[in-house]
Structure formats: C-alpha cells, structure tokens
Design a protein around this motif. Structure first.
Motif: not given
Length: 112
Positions: A73-87
C-alpha cells in the motif's frame, strides 16, 4: 569471543521465497538464546522476494547496487549502499532488484 568460519556454500534462493535468480551466503546464525540471523543475499537483474512478513522485523543493509523496496500500500522506495532500511514487525514488505545486480545483508530476529 568465538570466531566461526563459515563452511556453508552459497545456495540458490528457494523459489517459494524469490522470483528470478537469487543466491544466499549464510553469515551468522547465533546460538540460543540469541535469535539473530544474517545472510548476504545476491539478487540478479530483475529478481525480487515475494511479499512476506518478519514477526520480529528486519533490517536490510544494501552492500552493492541499487534496489527498490515497498510496504504493501506504500510508495516504492529506492535503496542503495549506505543507510539501512528497517522493516517494522509484521509489516508486509517486498524488496525488488533494479535492472542491475544488487546485494544486501538482511538481519532478522527469529521466533522460536
């Protein structure tokens, strides 16, 4: 301190978890009472995981490439090297690869 040398070979990601070519290198599976597990996951171009949940949440650190992730239901986010993504705990999510290869280090807490 205990240093453990991995003796587990790279495995192909199971089809019931992924679409496309994905390879998994186990990094850590701490002995009980710890519940932490980490693997280095390699996504080939266009590969992705199926929608899934982690009861205790997940942290994903991209180690190479650029990818996409999305909560249902959310928008697509771009992930790249560096910051962590917390689910967050129990949040339905799916990471997806960009047209180029990508690798990430997901860290999850396991439920007994």
């Amino acid at each position: 301190m205990q240093i453990t040398r991995s003796s587990i070979d790279t495995t192909k990601g199971p089809a019931d978890w992924f679409t496309g070519e994905v390879y998994i290198d186990p990094i850590a599976a701490a002995p009980p009472p710890s519940r932490v597990q980490a693997s280095l996951v390699h996504f080939m171009p266009g590969a992705r995981t199926h929608w899934h949940r982690h009861p205790l949440g997940q942290t994903v650190f991209v180690t190479e490439g650029i990818g996409l992730c999305q909560r249902r239901g959310g928008s697509v986010e771009i992930t790249s090297r560096g910051p962590a993504t917390a689910v967050p705990m129990k949040a339905p999510a799916t990471p997806a690869s960009s047209p180029a290869p990508r690798a990430c280090l997901p860290i999850v807490g396991l439920v007994d």
